[in-house]
Scaffold this motif. Structure first.
Motif, short mmCIF file in Angstrom:
data_model
loop_
_atom_site.label_atom_id
_atom_site.label_comp_id
_atom_site.label_asym_id
_atom_site.label_seq_id
_atom_site.Cartn_x
_atom_site.Cartn_y
_atom_site.Cartn_z
N ALA A 168 14.10 -58.88 -43.40
CA ALA A 168 15.35 -58.19 -43.77
C ALA A 168 15.09 -56.73 -44.09
O ALA A 168 15.91 -55.86 -43.81
N GLN A 169 13.87 -56.44 -44.66
CA GLN A 169 13.58 -55.06 -45.05
C GLN A 169 13.46 -54.14 -43.85
O GLN A 169 13.62 -52.94 -43.96
N SER A 170 13.16 -54.69 -42.69
CA SER A 170 13.09 -53.87 -41.49
C SER A 170 14.45 -53.30 -41.14
O SER A 170 14.54 -52.32 -40.43
N ALA A 171 15.52 -53.94 -41.59
CA ALA A 171 16.85 -53.44 -41.29
C ALA A 171 17.31 -52.49 -42.38
O ALA A 171 18.50 -52.22 -42.53
N ALA A 172 16.38 -52.00 -43.18
CA ALA A 172 16.72 -51.11 -44.28
C ALA A 172 17.44 -49.87 -43.74
O ALA A 172 17.19 -49.44 -42.62
N ARG A 173 18.30 -49.32 -44.61
CA ARG A 173 19.10 -48.14 -44.20
C ARG A 173 18.44 -46.87 -44.73
O ARG A 173 18.31 -46.69 -45.94
N ILE A 174 18.04 -46.03 -43.81
CA ILE A 174 17.45 -44.75 -44.20
C ILE A 174 18.41 -43.66 -43.76
O ILE A 174 18.77 -43.57 -42.58
N VAL A 175 18.82 -42.83 -44.69
CA VAL A 175 19.67 -41.68 -44.36
C VAL A 175 18.81 -40.42 -44.49
O VAL A 175 18.09 -40.25 -45.47
N ALA A 185 13.45 -38.48 -38.68
CA ALA A 185 14.35 -39.53 -38.17
C ALA A 185 13.73 -40.19 -36.94
O ALA A 185 13.71 -41.42 -36.81
N ARG A 186 13.18 -39.37 -36.04
CA ARG A 186 12.58 -39.94 -34.83
C ARG A 186 11.34 -40.75 -35.17
O ARG A 186 11.10 -41.82 -34.61
N THR A 203 20.06 -42.96 -40.02
CA THR A 203 21.19 -42.07 -39.78
C THR A 203 20.77 -40.65 -40.12
O THR A 203 20.20 -40.40 -41.18
N LEU A 204 21.02 -39.73 -39.20
CA LEU A 204 20.72 -38.31 -39.42
C LEU A 204 22.04 -37.58 -39.63
O LEU A 204 22.93 -37.61 -38.76
N ILE A 205 22.17 -36.92 -40.79
CA ILE A 205 23.41 -36.17 -41.09
C ILE A 205 23.12 -34.69 -40.88
O ILE A 205 22.22 -34.12 -41.51
N GLU A 206 23.89 -34.07 -40.00
CA GLU A 206 23.67 -32.65 -39.68
C GLU A 206 25.01 -32.09 -39.16
O GLU A 206 25.56 -32.61 -38.20
N PRO A 207 25.53 -31.03 -39.79
CA PRO A 207 26.86 -30.56 -39.39
C PRO A 207 26.91 -29.89 -38.01
O PRO A 207 27.94 -29.91 -37.35
N ASN A 208 25.78 -29.28 -37.60
CA ASN A 208 25.79 -28.54 -36.34
C ASN A 208 25.45 -29.47 -35.17
O ASN A 208 24.55 -30.29 -35.28
N ARG A 209 26.17 -29.29 -34.07
CA ARG A 209 25.87 -30.12 -32.89
C ARG A 209 24.68 -29.57 -32.12
O ARG A 209 24.08 -30.24 -31.30
N THR A 210 24.33 -28.32 -32.39
CA THR A 210 23.16 -27.70 -31.77
C THR A 210 22.32 -27.10 -32.87
O THR A 210 22.84 -26.41 -33.74
N PHE A 211 21.02 -27.34 -32.82
CA PHE A 211 20.11 -26.73 -33.79
C PHE A 211 19.59 -25.41 -33.21
O PHE A 211 19.23 -25.35 -32.04
N THR A 212 19.52 -24.37 -34.03
CA THR A 212 18.97 -23.09 -33.59
C THR A 212 17.69 -22.83 -34.39
O THR A 212 17.73 -22.73 -35.62
N ALA A 213 16.57 -22.75 -33.67
CA ALA A 213 15.25 -22.69 -34.32
C ALA A 213 14.88 -21.26 -34.72
O ALA A 213 15.13 -20.31 -33.98
N CYS A 214 14.24 -21.16 -35.89
CA CYS A 214 13.73 -19.85 -36.35
C CYS A 214 12.44 -19.41 -35.65
O CYS A 214 12.30 -18.22 -35.34
N PRO A 215 11.44 -20.31 -35.46
CA PRO A 215 10.22 -19.82 -34.80
C PRO A 215 10.58 -19.18 -33.44
O PRO A 215 11.34 -19.75 -32.67
N PHE A 216 10.06 -18.03 -33.19
CA PHE A 216 10.33 -17.24 -31.97
C PHE A 216 11.67 -16.50 -32.04
O PHE A 216 12.02 -15.77 -31.11
N SER A 217 12.44 -16.66 -33.15
CA SER A 217 13.72 -15.93 -33.23
C SER A 217 13.47 -14.43 -33.40
O SER A 217 14.33 -13.62 -33.07
N ASN A 218 12.26 -14.06 -33.89
CA ASN A 218 11.95 -12.62 -33.96
C ASN A 218 11.89 -12.01 -32.56
O ASN A 218 12.18 -10.83 -32.38
N GLU A 219 11.53 -12.83 -31.58
CA GLU A 219 11.52 -12.32 -30.20
C GLU A 219 12.94 -12.13 -29.67
O GLU A 219 13.19 -11.27 -28.83
N VAL A 220 13.87 -12.95 -30.17
CA VAL A 220 15.28 -12.77 -29.77
C VAL A 220 15.77 -11.43 -30.33
O VAL A 220 16.42 -10.64 -29.63
N ILE A 221 15.42 -11.15 -31.58
CA ILE A 221 15.84 -9.89 -32.22
C ILE A 221 15.30 -8.70 -31.43
O ILE A 221 15.99 -7.70 -31.24
#
Ligand code: FAD
Length: 425
Positions: A31-38, A50-51, A63-81
């Motif tokens: 039963a513990q294998s069906a434990a709920r992890i948020v 989560a993965r 269950t993964l709770i995240e408001p954004n449908r797309t994640f925007t990563a910081c690493p390498f964002s200095n290259e975008v700037i």
């Protein structure tokens, strides 16, 4: 240098070793294998955790709770700037995480009831949990620097969360006349990704060198020393002579207030008017950590380093930038390593197995120009209730041939690919 080839600012791995302090463990049962992890927060820590949970035990209800449908990563964002890459290469969907059997809920978590073990999300829905993992990253402290609030951030971007702020800073650089001053205000530790302000200064100088060569970069720093300082300073002399000036804490570099109306930055010893002002204020754990009761008066979350269990709230674990990681810098590498070790600990606790003591390896790369990067790696284990650095890490040598810098720039690209695939598929 083998350590460098192993991992070099950015990376990974939850390992093993001794046994954790004795814990009150439940008896294993199916039963513990069906434990709920948020899991709250779908960034480098939360998505990887989560993965990993689903990989370790497919029967867990994750269950993964995240408001954004797309994640925007910081690493390498200095290259975008700096105009070296586009924001799209920073963006990742949650499709692979859903396909792995994780329920992804596109909502913000708004409250946590630790007694009832419930998370409430923005649309009012309640989610029960057996274990809750918090990985909400950082929030900017809008109360820390007089004059700097959310409205000020629209004029003096921090760009310390990737997305619109990143693009705003890039547009400001593009709009600036040649001969302008770009000022970076850097806070005292602890901060997300301690070397990233200096990487940013380097890449902005790279942009200015070819497009607006009479311009200057000024770093106003609330610290005296910073990571990989000699490597950065040598690269600045070699690549951008006379373009980057840094005022350290003891030289009066600490920013004490800002005035967005006049683009003025005030320090202990003087006022600066910048054409582009990148103000990076002090930070704290993402607000939901405070709401959950997991943050202490430092604004960050104390944890047991073996299980990542909150020291303040039962059945809650905290990973990534939000936790107090001892000697581990706040980085995507660390968040990813913590995520996997936390997933293993949570799965073990649920199955009644003693969690193993984690051994975390983190590495990160600093890019100062296209084809020119250096790296820093560290190995960490719990010591006296905190993570401490143990032998096994390394830094790029100061006097290395240019080929090593080029190779590490390539390795940085591979690192980014690996870590984003681990988190987002
Ligand atoms: C300019 C810059 C460059 C960097 N470069 C590097 C690098 O080269 N290498 C490296 O290792 N690290 C780098 N970092 C650091 C790295 O980005 C962070 O350390 C890492 O993202 C931390 O992971 P996290 O999971 O803790 O937080 P995040 O990745 O920020 O994820 C947090 C997530 O939680 C979500 N969230 C917040 N509140 C809630 C809520 N109430 N409900 C639901 N979801 C919520 C957010 O929307 C977000 O998606 C850099 C950072 C910056 C600013």
């Amino acid at each position: 240098m083998d350590a460098l080839r192993l991992m070099t600012r950015r990376n990974v791995v939850g390992g093993v070793a001794a046994t954790a302090a004795s814990l009150a463990l439940p008896c294993p049962s199916s039963a513990q294998s069906a434990a709920r992890i948020v899991v709250i927060g779908g960034g480098f820590g939360g998505a990887s955790c989560a993965r990993a949970l689903k990989r370790i035990d497919p029967k867990l209800q994750v269950t993964l709770i995240e408001p954004n449908r797309t994640f925007t990563a910081c690493p390498f964002s200095n290259e975008v700037i700096a105009g070296l890459r586009e924001i799209e290469s920073q963006q990742f969907s949650y499709d692979a995480i859903s396909a792995a059997g994780v329920t992804v809920l596109a909502q913000a978590a708004v409250s946590v009831n630790p007694q009832m073990r419930l998370v409430v999300v923005a649309d009012g829905k309640s989610l029960p949990y057996d274990r809750l993992v918090l990985s909400p990253g950082i929030d900017v402290r809008f109360d820390a620097l007089p004059g700097y609030d959310e409205a000020a951030a629209a004029k003096m971007p921090h760009a310390w969360k990737a997305g619109e702020q990143t693009l705003l800073l890039r547009r400001q650089l593009e709009a600036m006349d040649d001969g302008g001053l770009v000022a970076l205000a850097v806070p005292a530790a602890p901060l997300r990704c301690p070397p990233a302000p200096y990487e940013r200064a380097s890449l902005i100088a790279h942009y200015l060198k070819s497009r607006k060569p009479r311009s200057k970069v000024l770093i106003l720093d609330a610290k005296d020393a910073f990571p990989q300082q000699r490597l950065f300073e040598n690269a600045w002399k070699e690549l951008y002579p006379g373009m980057i000036e840094r005022v350290s804490l003891s030289q009066g570099g600490r920013v004490t207030s800002v005035d967005p109306a006049t683009s003025t930055i005030v320090t202990d010893f003087g006022n600066y008017t910048a054409q582009v002002a990148n103000v990076i204020p002090a930070q704290k754990a993402g607000r939901i950590a405070e709401i959950a009761g997991a943050a202490d008066n430092t604004g960050w979350c104390p944890i047991d380093p073996v299980t990542f269990a909150s020291k303040l709230v039962p059945n809650v674990h905290v990973i990534g930038d939000a936790c107090i990681g001892g000697g581990i810098p706040k980085s995507a590498s660390a968040a990813n390593a913590q995520a996997k070790a936390c997933a293993a600990a949570v799965a073990n606790l649920i199955s009644g197995i003693q969690p193993e003591t984690p051994r975390l390896v983190g590495a990160c790369y600093n890019t100062v120009a296209p084809g020119y990067a250096f790296s820093l790696s560290g190995v960490y284990q719990p010591r006296d209730g905190m993570f401490a650095e143990i032998e096994g890490g390394g830094t790029s040598p100061v006097d290395a041939p240019r080929e090593l810098r080029t190779r590490e720039a390539d390795e940085a690209q591979s690192w980014y690919k690996t870590i984003t695939v681990e988190a987002f598929g």
